[in-house]
Design a protein around this motif. Sequence first.
Motif, PDB file in Angstrom:
ATOM      1  N   GLY A  17       0.806  -1.200   0.000  1.00 33.89           N
ATOM      2  CA  GLY A  17       0.000   0.000   0.000  1.00 33.89           C
ATOM      3  C   GLY A  17       0.847   1.260   0.000  1.00 33.89           C
ATOM      4  O   GLY A  17       2.023   1.249   0.365  1.00 33.89           O
ATOM      5  N   SER A  18       0.231   2.364  -0.411  1.00 32.50           N
ATOM      6  CA  SER A  18       0.961   3.638  -0.445  1.00 32.50           C
ATOM      7  C   SER A  18       1.346   4.103   0.955  1.00 32.50           C
ATOM      8  O   SER A  18       2.362   4.770   1.133  1.00 32.50           O
ATOM      9  CB  SER A  18       0.105   4.704  -1.130  1.00 32.50           C
ATOM     10  N   SER A  19       0.562   3.745   1.970  1.00 37.72           N
ATOM     11  CA  SER A  19       0.919   4.114   3.339  1.00 37.72           C
ATOM     12  C   SER A  19       2.182   3.404   3.793  1.00 37.72           C
ATOM     13  O   SER A  19       3.002   3.982   4.534  1.00 37.72           O
ATOM     14  CB  SER A  19      -0.232   3.782   4.281  1.00 37.72           C
ATOM     15  N   THR A  20       2.377   2.160   3.341  1.00 37.50           N
ATOM     16  CA  THR A  20       3.610   1.440   3.663  1.00 37.50           C
ATOM     17  C   THR A  20       4.813   2.121   3.015  1.00 37.50           C
ATOM     18  O   THR A  20       5.889   2.233   3.620  1.00 37.50           O
ATOM     19  CB  THR A  20       3.519  -0.025   3.191  1.00 37.50           C
ATOM     20  N   ILE A  21       4.644   2.568   1.777  1.00 31.92           N
ATOM     21  CA  ILE A  21       5.720   3.297   1.093  1.00 31.92           C
ATOM     22  C   ILE A  21       6.036   4.590   1.843  1.00 31.92           C
ATOM     23  O   ILE A  21       7.204   4.955   2.025  1.00 31.92           O
ATOM     24  CB  ILE A  21       5.326   3.595  -0.358  1.00 31.92           C
ATOM     25  N   GLY A  22       5.006   5.295   2.297  1.00 37.20           N
ATOM     26  CA  GLY A  22       5.230   6.532   3.031  1.00 37.20           C
ATOM     27  C   GLY A  22       5.995   6.312   4.318  1.00 37.20           C
ATOM     28  O   GLY A  22       6.887   7.102   4.660  1.00 37.20           O
ATOM     29  N   ARG A  23       5.687   5.236   5.043  1.00 39.84           N
ATOM     30  CA  ARG A  23       6.418   4.944   6.277  1.00 39.84           C
ATOM     31  C   ARG A  23       7.870   4.588   5.985  1.00 39.84           C
ATOM     32  O   ARG A  23       8.782   4.999   6.705  1.00 39.84           O
ATOM     33  CB  ARG A  23       5.728   3.816   7.028  1.00 39.84           C
ATOM     34  N   ALA A  24       8.091   3.821   4.918  1.00 37.32           N
ATOM     35  CA  ALA A  24       9.458   3.435   4.567  1.00 37.32           C
ATOM     36  C   ALA A  24      10.295   4.659   4.178  1.00 37.32           C
ATOM     37  O   ALA A  24      11.453   4.792   4.583  1.00 37.32           O
ATOM     38  CB  ALA A  24       9.439   2.416   3.424  1.00 37.32           C
TER      39      ALA A  24
END
Length: 253
Positions: A17-24
């Motif tokens: 998900g895009s939220s996972t990319i944002g956290r990374a």
Amino acid sequence: LRTGLTHEALGVIYEVGSSTIGRAIGEIRPLLAERGFAVPDRPGIRLRTLADVFAYAEAENVTLRIDGMETQVRRPRAGRPGRRAFVSGKRKQNTIKTTTISDHQGRTLWSGAERPGRMHDQTAMRTEGIAEQFRQHPEVKAEVDDGYRGLANEFPDQVSAPPSKPKDMGDGPVTEYYGWREHKRRQSSRRICVEHANAEVRQWRPIQRYTGRRETYGETHQAIASLVSDRAAQRPTRRRTSTELVPVRTAAC
């Protein structure tokens, strides 16, 4: 950082998900920004502050090249305090200014001093304490452009800026005009390498036009500049020898 892909596009590539990319990105980007800048021919040594750059320049007898760079950013909302501070008088856009310091071969030694676009280049560097560094390291010399003429006036033996244009250019002698133009051309050729250093950073998509939050631009810029310095530091140091001459084209008789 290289291509400026959106979080949604990266999420499709890595099947998350895009939220996972944002956290990374929020975890990795600060690590890249805090790495500092690579030192040519000195693996393992990093320059993280302006004091480190001046100490290195004094130890290695390196003449610094200093120049500013502007990146267009998103316009703040109407009515938000400090909105006009980001309007650049030069580009007539909402920008953030940064300052780059390189050596004589255009290798980035430091890049930072993020300030709103309305602030003058010299003011941004004085806020970082560059005047104090020149006082503490009297042997360090630098090449600058017209935007740092105040530093050249304060430290005439250390900072070299383009000569001022003669006031009576039309009524003065022709030799004075050509002398001024030649002096300016030679000074520009000595500091063109820092323009090349800025050009290497601008090859990265976020620096061409930053579409993210303005609060994260400084961290993104530091991360990209540190990666660019790693690649630039790997270039071999080129020293011109007496046998390296300009080739002359001869014509057959």
